[in-house]
Design an enzyme around this catalytic site. Structure first.
Site, PDB file in Angstrom:
ATOM      1  N   HIS A 156       0.834  -1.221   0.000  1.00 17.58           N
ATOM      2  CA  HIS A 156       0.000   0.000   0.000  1.00 17.58           C
ATOM      3  C   HIS A 156       0.868   1.271   0.000  1.00 17.58           C
ATOM      4  O   HIS A 156       0.442   2.296   0.504  1.00 17.58           O
ATOM      5  CB  HIS A 156      -0.944   0.042   1.196  1.00 17.58           C
ATOM      6  CG  HIS A 156      -1.634  -1.253   1.476  1.00 17.58           C
ATOM      7  ND1 HIS A 156      -2.808  -1.624   0.862  1.00 17.58           N
ATOM      8  CD2 HIS A 156      -1.291  -2.297   2.284  1.00 17.58           C
ATOM      9  CE1 HIS A 156      -3.169  -2.825   1.299  1.00 17.58           C
ATOM     10  NE2 HIS A 156      -2.271  -3.266   2.143  1.00 17.58           N
ATOM     11  N   SER A 277      14.921  22.265 -15.651  1.00 16.24           N
ATOM     12  CA  SER A 277      13.735  23.081 -15.878  1.00 16.24           C
ATOM     13  C   SER A 277      14.173  24.420 -16.453  1.00 16.24           C
ATOM     14  O   SER A 277      15.235  24.934 -16.104  1.00 16.24           O
ATOM     15  CB  SER A 277      12.997  23.289 -14.551  1.00 16.24           C
ATOM     16  OG  SER A 277      12.221  24.474 -14.600  1.00 16.24           O
ATOM     17  N   LYS A 283      16.048  22.302 -10.344  1.00 21.59           N
ATOM     18  CA  LYS A 283      15.408  21.062 -10.764  1.00 21.59           C
ATOM     19  C   LYS A 283      16.312  20.091 -11.522  1.00 21.59           C
ATOM     20  O   LYS A 283      17.116  20.489 -12.338  1.00 21.59           O
ATOM     21  CB  LYS A 283      14.212  21.388 -11.680  1.00 21.59           C
ATOM     22  CG  LYS A 283      12.984  21.855 -10.943  1.00 21.59           C
ATOM     23  CD  LYS A 283      12.413  20.749 -10.079  1.00 21.59           C
ATOM     24  CE  LYS A 283      10.974  21.024  -9.694  1.00 21.59           C
ATOM     25  NZ  LYS A 283      10.032  20.675 -10.733  1.00 21.59           N
ATOM     26  N   GLU A 290       9.556   9.176 -16.700  1.00 19.31           N
ATOM     27  CA  GLU A 290       8.181   9.648 -16.937  1.00 19.31           C
ATOM     28  C   GLU A 290       7.737   9.355 -18.371  1.00 19.31           C
ATOM     29  O   GLU A 290       6.602   8.963 -18.619  1.00 19.31           O
ATOM     30  CB  GLU A 290       8.079  11.146 -16.647  1.00 19.31           C
ATOM     31  CG  GLU A 290       8.179  11.442 -15.154  1.00 19.31           C
ATOM     32  CD  GLU A 290       8.286  12.933 -14.838  1.00 19.31           C
ATOM     33  OE1 GLU A 290       8.149  13.782 -15.736  1.00 19.31           O
ATOM     34  OE2 GLU A 290       8.519  13.245 -13.649  1.00 19.31           O
TER      35      GLU A 290
END
Ligand code: ARG
Length: 459
Positions: A156, A277, A283, A290
């Site tokens: 979980h 970024s 970043k 992704e």
């Protein structure tokens, strides 16, 4: 507009119709397979006395010439032809004259395209298998390095029990190993040769289908000519297997993204495999992971699309089947690209052992072991569960892991605790006690690693 038919037509094809129907923009990618199939066909025709030896030689020389010229880029496959089959045949006749027109004897584009697609798919399956193997090799290397790298195991997405990084990565090893075996199954099942099935009903020429099958390294000829030209099962199976590969890569990517987050910091991605970024200078984003996760949808989409295309088709060939190619090619390119990139990203990623061990320690992943300790000292499990529950509550209040409680604090909750509790709840003990095959303990893990190593050496 160059096409292989037209005798019974009195009008030119409408330009829009021609473009709508043409497939050269995408079937040109199997020019080498088309030529290979044609050479086998011509050899068989000559063996059967349907072509003379001289004709055979001329045609094969012409076909090899086309192959060489395309490969060295002196001949480009232009879109003035309807499909790759027309391109090859037209070029052949241009090169060697009228004898080139005999190439298509005893053959239809229906069995020809079925053959080309099978030849192409076989090559792709082998390539995909190689990429899966490289990924397994990187995984096994990491597993060997991390049999004592402790980390929380989750259920979980809540910290559950401690495992090792080797064990966690080992789960992915099993998934990608199954993917390889699916590829192998598909190859074995699809490896029959459709050439000679003609348009749908075979031919009246005395073709030797066993011979062409053998020349093209198939296990034998297909056994029903109608099925031969309309079977796309192997592509659906491959799309399904590639969807499963992508599902595995996507789950793994999701974990990399979580592990790479500021909150977890379990891993650090190599600069070469991350992006920045344009506005936020701090970043370093996990874009590769992704994108792999994102591209999974395309491959699932291709599977759904081809299943839907096939579901209403009466026997035998229907032009709908031309739709198989763009879908399958895109899914192949996507899956292979994702496998290669993911492997590189994994291979260059740094694992932050300290952060992982700390996270396991602070998540009460050793609570079950504390309860087992009490059971081993005669406390019934249900009572032990309650006692450790109280301990955990106390620790949460004090913001301490179980490992850092004093003996007085332990004794205050249960007098059964003795000094050896520290050893019993240490990360090392918790993991090392789990030594049944498949569990994270070092001895068990090493047995599994040896088995996987033997598997990689054999296949
Ligand atoms: N481009 C076609 C395909 O991909 C080749 C077969 C054409 N056959 C035909 N009868 N029109 O399916």
């Amino acid at each position: 507009m160059a096409q292989l038919w037209g005798g019974r037509f009195t009008k030119e094809t409408d330009k829009l119709v021609y473009d709508f129907n043409a497939s050269i923009s995408f079937d040109k990618r199997f020019y080498a397979q088309d030529i290979r199939g044609s050479i086998a066909h011509v050899k068989m025709l000559a063996k059967q006395g349907i072509l003379t030896e001289e004709e055979e030689e001329k045609i094969i020389e012409g076909l090899n010439g086309i192959l060489a010229d395309v490969e060295n880029k002196t001949l480009s496959i232009t879109e003035e032809y309807e499909d790759i089959h027309s391109f090859v045949e037209a070029n052949l006749t241009e090169r060697i004259g009228d004898v080139g027109k005999k190439l298509h004897t005893g053959r239809s584009r229906n069995d020809q395209v079925a053959l080309d697609m099978k030849l192409y798919t076989r090559d792709e399956i082998l390539e995909m298998d190689g990429l899966l193997k490289s990924l397994l090799e990187v995984l096994l290397k990491l597993m060997k390095e991390h049999t004592e790298t402790y980390m929380p195991g989750f259920t979980h997405l809540q910290k559950a029990q401690p495992v090792t990084l080797a064990h966690h990565l080992g789960a992915y090893f099993e998934m990608f190993r199954r993917d390889r075996s699916r590829m192998k199954d598909i190859y074995r099942r699809m490896n029959t040769c459709p050439l000679g099935a003609g348009a749908l009903a075979g031919t009246t020429y005395p073709l030797d289908r066993e011979y062409t099958a053998q020349l093209l390294e198939f296990d034998g000829p297909t056994l029903n000519s109608m099925d031969s030209v309309s079977d796309r099962d192997y592509l659906i199976e491959l799309l399904s297997a590639m969807s499963t590969v992508m599902m595995h890569l996507s789950r793994f990517s999701e974990e990399v993204i979580i592990w790479n987050s500021n909150e977890y910091q379990f891993v650090e991605l190599d600069d070469a495999y991350s992006t920045g970024s344009s506005i936020m200078p701090q970043k370093k984003n996990p874009d590769i992971a992704e994108l792999v996760r994102g591209k999974t949808g395309r491959v699932y989409g291709a599977l759904m699309s081809l299943l839907t295309t096939m579901k209403g088709l009466p026997l035998a060939y229907n032009k709908d089947m031309q739709e198989d190619k763009e879908l399958v090619f895109d899914a192949m390119d996507t899956t292979k690209g994702c496998l290669a990139l993911f492997t590189g990203m994994l291979d260059t990623m740094k694992f932050r052992k300290g952060k992982m061990a700390d996270s396991a320690k602070h998540g009460f992943t050793n609570a079950t072991d504390a309860a087992d300790y009490l059971v081993n000292h005669g406390v019934p499990f249900r009572d032990a569960h309650g006692i450790v529950g109280q301990l955990v509550l106390y620790c949460i209040e004090k913001n301490k892991p179980l490992d850092d409680l004093t003996m007085e604090e332990y004794k205050a909750i249960s007098p059964v605790f003795e000094n050896d509790i520290y050893e019993a709840v240490s990360m090392k003990t918790c993991v090392e006690m789990r030594n049944t095959i498949g569990a994270p303990g070092k001895a068990a893990m090493e047995k599994v690693i040896a088995l996987e190593e033997a598997y990689l050496a054999a296949e």
